[in-house]
Design a protein around this motif. Sequence first.
Motif, PDB file in Angstrom:
ATOM      1  N   ALA A 226       0.845  -1.202   0.000  1.00  0.00           N
ATOM      2  CA  ALA A 226       0.000   0.000   0.000  1.00  0.00           C
ATOM      3  C   ALA A 226       0.884   1.258   0.000  1.00  0.00           C
ATOM      4  O   ALA A 226       0.603   2.220  -0.728  1.00  0.00           O
ATOM      5  N   ARG A 227       1.939   1.233   0.792  1.00  0.00           N
ATOM      6  CA  ARG A 227       2.839   2.401   0.831  1.00  0.00           C
ATOM      7  C   ARG A 227       3.491   2.637  -0.528  1.00  0.00           C
ATOM      8  O   ARG A 227       3.709   3.782  -0.939  1.00  0.00           O
ATOM      9  N   ALA A 228       3.805   1.548  -1.234  1.00  0.00           N
ATOM     10  CA  ALA A 228       4.422   1.690  -2.562  1.00  0.00           C
ATOM     11  C   ALA A 228       3.475   2.357  -3.561  1.00  0.00           C
ATOM     12  O   ALA A 228       3.911   2.949  -4.547  1.00  0.00           O
ATOM     13  N   LEU A 229       2.175   2.294  -3.281  1.00  0.00           N
ATOM     14  CA  LEU A 229       1.205   2.998  -4.135  1.00  0.00           C
ATOM     15  C   LEU A 229       1.184   4.500  -3.847  1.00  0.00           C
ATOM     16  O   LEU A 229       0.533   5.264  -4.552  1.00  0.00           O
ATOM     17  N   GLY A 230       1.829   4.893  -2.729  1.00  0.00           N
ATOM     18  CA  GLY A 230       1.805   6.302  -2.326  1.00  0.00           C
ATOM     19  C   GLY A 230       0.967   6.550  -1.087  1.00  0.00           C
ATOM     20  O   GLY A 230       0.768   7.701  -0.694  1.00  0.00           O
ATOM     21  N   TYR A 231       0.491   5.467  -0.462  1.00  0.00           N
ATOM     22  CA  TYR A 231      -0.346   5.583   0.746  1.00  0.00           C
ATOM     23  C   TYR A 231       0.529   5.918   1.953  1.00  0.00           C
ATOM     24  O   TYR A 231       1.506   5.214   2.227  1.00  0.00           O
ATOM     25  N   ALA A 232       0.177   6.976   2.650  1.00  0.00           N
ATOM     26  CA  ALA A 232       0.909   7.369   3.860  1.00  0.00           C
ATOM     27  C   ALA A 232      -0.101   7.491   5.005  1.00  0.00           C
ATOM     28  O   ALA A 232      -0.673   8.571   5.221  1.00  0.00           O
ATOM     29  N   PRO A 233      -0.354   6.383   5.712  1.00  0.00           N
ATOM     30  CA  PRO A 233      -1.375   6.418   6.764  1.00  0.00           C
ATOM     31  C   PRO A 233      -0.998   7.371   7.886  1.00  0.00           C
ATOM     32  O   PRO A 233       0.172   7.484   8.241  1.00  0.00           O
ATOM     33  N   GLN A 234      -2.003   8.019   8.440  1.00  0.00           N
ATOM     34  CA  GLN A 234      -1.759   9.023   9.490  1.00  0.00           C
ATOM     35  C   GLN A 234      -2.281   8.575  10.856  1.00  0.00           C
ATOM     36  O   GLN A 234      -2.018   9.223  11.853  1.00  0.00           O
ATOM     37  N   ASP A 235      -3.079   7.533  10.897  1.00  0.00           N
ATOM     38  CA  ASP A 235      -3.762   7.179  12.139  1.00  0.00           C
ATOM     39  C   ASP A 235      -3.250   5.862  12.711  1.00  0.00           C
ATOM     40  O   ASP A 235      -2.652   5.044  12.020  1.00  0.00           O
ATOM     41  N   ASP A 236      -3.530   5.677  14.002  1.00  0.00           N
ATOM     42  CA  ASP A 236      -3.096   4.482  14.752  1.00  0.00           C
ATOM     43  C   ASP A 236      -4.214   4.192  15.751  1.00  0.00           C
ATOM     44  O   ASP A 236      -4.723   5.115  16.405  1.00  0.00           O
ATOM     45  N   SER A 237      -4.600   2.947  15.881  1.00  0.00           N
ATOM     46  CA  SER A 237      -5.685   2.581  16.796  1.00  0.00           C
ATOM     47  C   SER A 237      -5.273   2.611  18.269  1.00  0.00           C
ATOM     48  O   SER A 237      -6.129   2.481  19.153  1.00  0.00           O
ATOM     49  N   GLU A 238      -3.987   2.790  18.543  1.00  0.00           N
ATOM     50  CA  GLU A 238      -3.487   2.608  19.914  1.00  0.00           C
ATOM     51  C   GLU A 238      -4.187   3.482  20.958  1.00  0.00           C
ATOM     52  O   GLU A 238      -4.415   3.017  22.088  1.00  0.00           O
ATOM     53  N   PRO A 239      -4.571   4.721  20.652  1.00  0.00           N
ATOM     54  CA  PRO A 239      -5.278   5.508  21.669  1.00  0.00           C
ATOM     55  C   PRO A 239      -6.568   4.841  22.161  1.00  0.00           C
ATOM     56  O   PRO A 239      -7.067   5.195  23.228  1.00  0.00           O
TER      57      PRO A 239
END
Length: 274
Positions: A226-239
């Motif tokens: 997914a990152r190789a497609l240009g996806y840069a996730p911003q969120d994390d479920s940890e909170p």
Amino acid sequence: MPAPRTVLLTGAAGGLGTLMRELLPAYGYRLRLLDLRPIPGDPDAVVADMADEKAVRHAVQGVDAIIHLAGISQESTFARILRANIEGTHHLYEAAREAGVPRIVAASSNHAIGFTPRPHGPSPLPAASLIPTTAPHRPDTFYGLSKCFAEDLAQLYWDLHGLETVSLRIGSCFAEPTSVRMLSLWLSPADCARLLHAALTAEHVGHTVAHGSSANTRLWWDLSTARALGYAPQDDSEPYAAQLLAQEGELSDDNPAHTHVGGHYCTEPSRYED
Ligand code: NAI
């Protein structure tokens, strides 16, 4: 690849479709909506059944790309899955091929590999322990099987006809994670929009299978495709972890619903009837 302008969004009345209807226009897309159900406030939306080949052919005319979310999104009878997910997806690919639509971004699912054992180890897992996108199909339901079919159909239409697809094995896309399992699979709505935009605009995708999750600390699968497609996730479920863990505790191998990626889908064989 230049961003497609007009995008057909199937399943637009559903949970994910509703979230994406709100978020995708900010990326510059003009959406044509399709669903079995009418969409309040959008009289131009196409109300059609994916099983209706003629209606699907009509709906794809003049679009630059398709985001395919429509279908039964949980386990059901084989007959219903066959009609909506298998035949419906085939109708979409045939219509796209005929109309020369160059790319489809399709919602696949973790349930296509649901019987893959859950990875173990302290979070975050090392890259070598993450489930790769090359993990073989191990569907946990007829629903998961229909997603395997859709991925293979996408491969066929790329190899035979040059129609590109990004198959996104989505984890769980909801406003917030609601279970401990979901802490590993969660895809925030904003990250989902980022992922769809990346999948629509990346160059030369052929048929690419990518995992769809946010950058969760407890991630089970590899996001590098997914990152190789240009996806840069911003969120994390940890909170959300402390509260969910206080309610449920950690996942345990003593619980059969916790041992595989597909969760309880792996422990409840279909009891649906036509
Ligand atoms: P949903 O059930 O809320 O929405 C699906 C939509 O498809 C509904 O509005 C329904 O009316 C429409 N639909 C069903 N059969 C149809 C047919 N024959 N013709 C036309 N429209 C039809 O599901 P959700 O959560 O929005 O999921 C969207 C897609 O993403 C589905 O393909 C689902 O399998 C996939 N997915 C979703 C995940 C999630 O976390 N929401 C996780 C993994 C995959």
